[in-house]
Write an enzyme that holds these catalytic residues in place. Structure first.
Site, PDB file in Angstrom:
ATOM      1  N   HIS A   5      42.843  38.263  42.417  1.00 51.30           N
ATOM      2  CA  HIS A   5      42.563  38.674  41.129  1.00 51.30           C
ATOM      3  C   HIS A   5      42.723  37.516  40.170  1.00 51.30           C
ATOM      4  CE1 HIS A   5      46.676  40.019  40.766  1.00 51.30           C
ATOM      5  NE2 HIS A   5      46.653  39.159  39.760  1.00 51.30           N
ATOM      6  N   ARG A   9      45.329  38.448  29.366  1.00 52.50           N
ATOM      7  CA  ARG A   9      46.086  39.182  28.528  1.00 52.50           C
ATOM      8  C   ARG A   9      45.090  39.726  27.631  1.00 52.50           C
ATOM      9  NH1 ARG A   9      49.299  34.955  29.626  1.00 52.50           N
ATOM     10  NH2 ARG A   9      51.082  35.146  30.924  1.00 52.50           N
ATOM     11  N   GLU A  61      42.483  41.469  36.296  1.00 50.99           N
ATOM     12  CA  GLU A  61      43.651  42.261  35.841  1.00 50.99           C
ATOM     13  C   GLU A  61      43.682  41.925  34.483  1.00 50.99           C
ATOM     14  OE1 GLU A  61      47.275  40.882  37.377  1.00 50.99           O
ATOM     15  OE2 GLU A  61      48.427  42.490  37.093  1.00 50.99           O
ATOM     16  N   HIS A  85      36.385  29.833  32.604  1.00 52.50           N
ATOM     17  CA  HIS A  85      35.644  31.306  32.564  1.00 52.50           C
ATOM     18  C   HIS A  85      35.890  31.964  33.688  1.00 52.50           C
ATOM     19  CE1 HIS A  85      32.194  28.386  33.809  1.00 52.50           C
ATOM     20  NE2 HIS A  85      32.480  29.207  34.970  1.00 52.50           N
ATOM     21  N   GLU A 128      30.928  34.202  32.536  1.00 51.43           N
ATOM     22  CA  GLU A 128      29.670  33.514  32.848  1.00 51.43           C
ATOM     23  C   GLU A 128      28.827  34.342  33.654  1.00 51.43           C
ATOM     24  OE1 GLU A 128      29.825  29.843  35.599  1.00 51.43           O
ATOM     25  OE2 GLU A 128      27.932  29.237  34.881  1.00 51.43           O
TER      26      GLU A 128
END
Lengths: 151, 151
Positions: A5, A9, A61, A85, A128
């Site tokens: 993953h 935040r 996440e 990105h 993107e």
């Protein structure tokens, strides 16, 4: 060894979940820790998903640190240029951008070429979007839409 | 819809490639643009790879912007707190951390619990390592190793 993953935040989990759902991802797992005062929310695209409650092949996440109990102000999550990105392949980039725009998301880099677009999450994480397969034929309103800001 | 990659910007592509190779990833695709004066380098873990030259199931994309022709200084890529980390599952977290440490990488969060570790790329992108399956039995030097810095 395998990719699991990318964690970002978030200051407003509901706003970020709404952004990713609009984009086409779904929440697959969530953990709320009263003791640690944080929430972890995992989302995945349909082709990566293994079903509700299961770890998907590739997840984003969201880490949400709850407000401090003493009322001290929450941390502001500024961006940095070392991170670029997250990229997703989409079936129809015009439909995805239209859905995002209808939901109030700015299309920072419109898909003028029928191939590539950039948007940002509520905390300014750049996303993107890449058209699956061949690029689509140029079409309005995208073909003549200028860039907005950076991505 | 499907996850494709996470892009990070790098100031020293060779150092970052060496870091990811030490971690266990391999370069699968690379594009160097003389005209645009940038390089894009895609790396993937073995279980995500579809072979050399093929787009892997999940890639990390390194963007290297070449030094300006007029000799003006290169951009410094500071980090930001809105981005958290990239996470990989590894077969043996002790072996991975030993290999990284032998290669000069600081283990910011050692796998004291036999389950989780954090390191950073040369441009300070945080990388989480998670042990596949059950956590390993506690073992030195990891069990008593303190944290170093942040991640």
């Amino acid at each position: 060894m395998r990719y699991l993953h990318t964690m970002i935040r978030v200051t407003d989990p509901d706003a970020t979940i709404a952004f990713f759902e609009l984009l086409g991802l779904r929440q697959v797992r969530r953990m709320d820790s009263e003791q640690g005062r944080f929430s972890l929310i995992f989302l995945a695209a349909d082709e990566d998903s293994k079903g509700q409650g299961q770890r998907a092949d590739a997840e984003v996440e969201l880490t949400y640190n709850w407000p401090a109990e003493d009322g001290s102000p929450a941390e502001i999550y500024a961006g940095g240029r070392n991170f670029g990105h997250l990229a997703y392949r989409v079936d129809n980039i015009y439909e995805t951008c239209q859905r995002l725009m209808d939901g109030g998301v700015t299309i920072n880099r419109p898909p003028r070429d029928g191939h590539m677009a950039f948007v940002r999450t509520p905390d300014n994480i750049s996303i993107e979007l890449l058209q699956a397969g061949d690029r689509l034929a140029p079409a309005e309103p995208w073909a003549s839409m200028p860039n907005t800001g950076q991505w």
